[in-house]
Design an enzyme around this catalytic site. Structure first.
Site, PDB file in Angstrom:
ATOM      1  N   LYS A  27       0.618  -1.189  -0.142  1.00 21.65           N
ATOM      2  CA  LYS A  27      -0.022   0.070  -0.106  1.00 21.65           C
ATOM      3  C   LYS A  27       0.950   1.418  -0.022  1.00 21.65           C
ATOM      4  O   LYS A  27       0.510   2.111  -0.982  1.00 21.65           O
ATOM      5  CB  LYS A  27      -0.760   0.029   1.269  1.00 21.65           C
ATOM      6  CG  LYS A  27      -1.933  -0.988   1.290  1.00 21.65           C
ATOM      7  CD  LYS A  27      -3.084  -0.543   2.574  1.00 21.65           C
ATOM      8  CE  LYS A  27      -2.099  -0.347   3.756  1.00 21.65           C
ATOM      9  NZ  LYS A  27      -1.997  -1.716   4.307  1.00 21.65           N
TER      10      LYS A  27
ATOM     11  N   ARG B 148     -10.144   1.684   8.466  1.00 25.03           N
ATOM     12  CA  ARG B 148      -9.386   0.112   8.631  1.00 25.03           C
ATOM     13  C   ARG B 148     -10.792  -0.776   9.565  1.00 25.03           C
ATOM     14  O   ARG B 148     -10.736  -1.787   9.862  1.00 25.03           O
ATOM     15  CB  ARG B 148      -8.487   0.155   9.498  1.00 25.03           C
ATOM     16  CG  ARG B 148      -7.126  -0.246   8.745  1.00 25.03           C
ATOM     17  CD  ARG B 148      -6.093   0.434   9.708  1.00 25.03           C
ATOM     18  NE  ARG B 148      -4.732  -0.585   9.815  1.00 25.03           N
ATOM     19  CZ  ARG B 148      -3.645  -0.086   9.034  1.00 25.03           C
ATOM     20  NH1 ARG B 148      -3.788   1.057   8.592  1.00 25.03           N
ATOM     21  NH2 ARG B 148      -2.770  -0.867   9.055  1.00 25.03           N
TER      22      ARG B 148
ATOM     23  N   ARG C 196      10.999  -7.252   5.209  1.00 20.65           N
ATOM     24  CA  ARG C 196      10.933  -5.687   5.662  1.00 20.65           C
ATOM     25  C   ARG C 196      11.363  -5.633   7.021  1.00 20.65           C
ATOM     26  O   ARG C 196      11.956  -4.568   7.206  1.00 20.65           O
ATOM     27  CB  ARG C 196       9.428  -5.306   5.461  1.00 20.65           C
ATOM     28  CG  ARG C 196       9.296  -3.682   5.793  1.00 20.65           C
ATOM     29  CD  ARG C 196       7.799  -3.225   5.624  1.00 20.65           C
ATOM     30  NE  ARG C 196       6.962  -3.349   6.940  1.00 20.65           N
ATOM     31  CZ  ARG C 196       5.755  -3.142   6.712  1.00 20.65           C
ATOM     32  NH1 ARG C 196       5.368  -2.554   5.590  1.00 20.65           N
ATOM     33  NH2 ARG C 196       4.962  -3.561   7.854  1.00 20.65           N
TER      34      ARG C 196
ATOM     35  N   ARG D 118      11.169  -2.297  11.502  1.00 16.90           N
ATOM     36  CA  ARG D 118       9.940  -1.681  12.460  1.00 16.90           C
ATOM     37  C   ARG D 118       9.572  -2.309  13.489  1.00 16.90           C
ATOM     38  O   ARG D 118       9.568  -3.661  13.509  1.00 16.90           O
ATOM     39  CB  ARG D 118       8.815  -1.693  11.359  1.00 16.90           C
ATOM     40  CG  ARG D 118       8.366  -0.496  10.619  1.00 16.90           C
ATOM     41  CD  ARG D 118       7.297  -0.439   9.564  1.00 16.90           C
ATOM     42  NE  ARG D 118       6.300  -0.691  10.100  1.00 16.90           N
ATOM     43  CZ  ARG D 118       5.143  -0.801   9.421  1.00 16.90           C
ATOM     44  NH1 ARG D 118       5.237  -0.120   8.168  1.00 16.90           N
ATOM     45  NH2 ARG D 118       3.994  -1.104   9.954  1.00 16.90           N
TER      46      ARG D 118
ATOM     47  N   ARG E 106      -1.892  -7.986  13.083  1.00 13.71           N
ATOM     48  CA  ARG E 106      -2.331  -7.241  12.123  1.00 13.71           C
ATOM     49  C   ARG E 106      -3.054  -7.874  11.139  1.00 13.71           C
ATOM     50  O   ARG E 106      -3.958  -7.388  10.626  1.00 13.71           O
ATOM     51  CB  ARG E 106      -1.056  -6.309  11.611  1.00 13.71           C
ATOM     52  CG  ARG E 106      -0.703  -5.248  12.538  1.00 13.71           C
ATOM     53  CD  ARG E 106       0.249  -4.290  11.871  1.00 13.71           C
ATOM     54  NE  ARG E 106       1.701  -5.024  12.012  1.00 13.71           N
ATOM     55  CZ  ARG E 106       2.451  -4.755  11.106  1.00 13.71           C
ATOM     56  NH1 ARG E 106       2.303  -3.924  10.134  1.00 13.71           N
ATOM     57  NH2 ARG E 106       3.731  -5.565  11.329  1.00 13.71           N
TER      58      ARG E 106
HETATM   59  P1  AMP Z   1       0.392   0.859   8.859  1.00 13.92           P
HETATM   60  O1  AMP Z   1       1.892   1.461   8.503  1.00 13.92           O
HETATM   61  O2  AMP Z   1      -0.594   1.293   7.789  1.00 13.92           O
HETATM   62  O3  AMP Z   1       0.697  -0.660   8.610  1.00 13.92           O
HETATM   63  O4  AMP Z   1       0.159   1.290  10.377  1.00 13.92           O
HETATM   64  C1  AMP Z   1       0.928   0.818  11.346  1.00 13.92           C
HETATM   65  C2  AMP Z   1       0.186   0.772  12.748  1.00 13.92           C
HETATM   66  O5  AMP Z   1      -0.589   2.124  12.871  1.00 13.92           O
HETATM   67  C3  AMP Z   1      -0.971  -0.019  12.384  1.00 13.92           C
HETATM   68  O6  AMP Z   1      -0.696  -1.416  13.079  1.00 13.92           O
HETATM   69  C4  AMP Z   1      -2.002   0.379  13.783  1.00 13.92           C
HETATM   70  O7  AMP Z   1      -1.467   0.391  14.804  1.00 13.92           O
HETATM   71  C5  AMP Z   1      -1.827   2.087  13.595  1.00 13.92           C
HETATM   72  N1  AMP Z   1      -2.765   2.492  12.303  1.00 13.92           N
HETATM   73  C6  AMP Z   1      -2.615   2.931  11.155  1.00 13.92           C
HETATM   74  N2  AMP Z   1      -3.706   3.192  10.499  1.00 13.92           N
HETATM   75  C7  AMP Z   1      -4.751   3.109  11.389  1.00 13.92           C
HETATM   76  C8  AMP Z   1      -6.147   3.145  11.252  1.00 13.92           C
HETATM   77  N3  AMP Z   1      -6.873   3.615  10.330  1.00 13.92           N
HETATM   78  N4  AMP Z   1      -6.690   2.835  12.571  1.00 13.92           N
HETATM   79  C9  AMP Z   1      -6.061   2.503  13.542  1.00 13.92           C
HETATM   80  N5  AMP Z   1      -4.694   2.471  13.597  1.00 13.92           N
HETATM   81  C10 AMP Z   1      -4.037   2.557  12.623  1.00 13.92           C
END
Ligand code: AMP
Length: 185
Positions: free
Chosen positions: A8, A83, A122, A128, A139
């Site tokens: 993404k 989400r 990654r 990370r 996740r």
């Molecule tokens: P990502 O980089 O999109 O994988 O997001 C990393 C982390 O940020 C996720 O595992 C959540 O803990 C938090 N996060 C990102 N987007 C959201 C969202 N829309 N709602 C809630 N938590 C989020």
């Protein structure tokens, strides 16, 4: 939309460049705040380190603030939001308030084995905090349980494009642009 590791972030950045609009990644905003040691960052870190969603009250307010900035006037791409069902409702309300509508929702797909392979790579490259085996599994489960079902409602609205996220980065971008074309014209 798409599970962690589907690409993404990479593809959102490419589409942002192509269409001349900002890519807004909730995950990136949380990571920047965690790095900067802000209050928001401290709160988000508790959840994100475990692979849990940050509470809607926090996430929704953050997106609302971000979409009030001037650079979204010509459009924007959201990466990683909404989400869950409550975020879908909130996004509709935010967009209503701005007087704009959603042109397209893209779901990038990839099977779990491919995702796990990409995420472990990654983890090695980026380190990370939330790329541990437990957080990754959490996740992916949350994606299956809470996020993937949201696409049905967007399909009903006629705005959903599903794109295979497996393959060379350029090929996936090509597929995305082709799938978006009818929705953006
Ligand atoms: P990502 O980089 O999109 O994988 O997001 C990393 C982390 O940020 C996720 O595992 C959540 O803990 C938090 N996060 C990102 N987007 C959201 C969202 N829309 N709602 C809630 N938590 C989020």
């Amino acid at each position: 939309m798409g599970p962690q590791g589907a690409g993404k972030g990479t593809q959102a950045a490419r589409l942002a460049e192509r269409y001349g609009v900002p890519a807004i990644s909730t995950g990136d905003i949380f990571r920047a705040n965690i790095k900067g040691g802000t209050e928001l960052g401290r709160l988000a870190q508790e959840y994100s380190a475990k692979g849990d969603l940050v509470p809607d009250s926090v996430t929704n307010a953050m997106v609302r603030d971000r979409l009030a900035e001037a650079d979204v006037a010509r459009g924007f791409i959201l990466d990683g939001y909404p989400r869950n069902a409550a975020q879908v409702v909130e996004l509709d309300a935010i967009l209503d308030g701005l007087g704009v509508s959603l042109d397209a929702v893209v779901e990038l797909t990839a099977d779990r084995d491919e995702l796990l392979a990409r995420l472990s790579k990654r983890a090695e490259l980026e380190g990370r905090e939330d790329d541990t085996a437990e957080a990754i599994a959490r996740r992916l489960d949350i994606y299956d349980e809470q996020t993937a079902p949201l696409t049905a409602a967007y399909a009903e609205r006629g705005v959903l494009a599903q794109v295979d996220g497996i393959g060379a980065i350029d090929d996936v971008t090509g597929r995305l642009v082709a799938a978006l074309e009818p929705l953006l014209s």
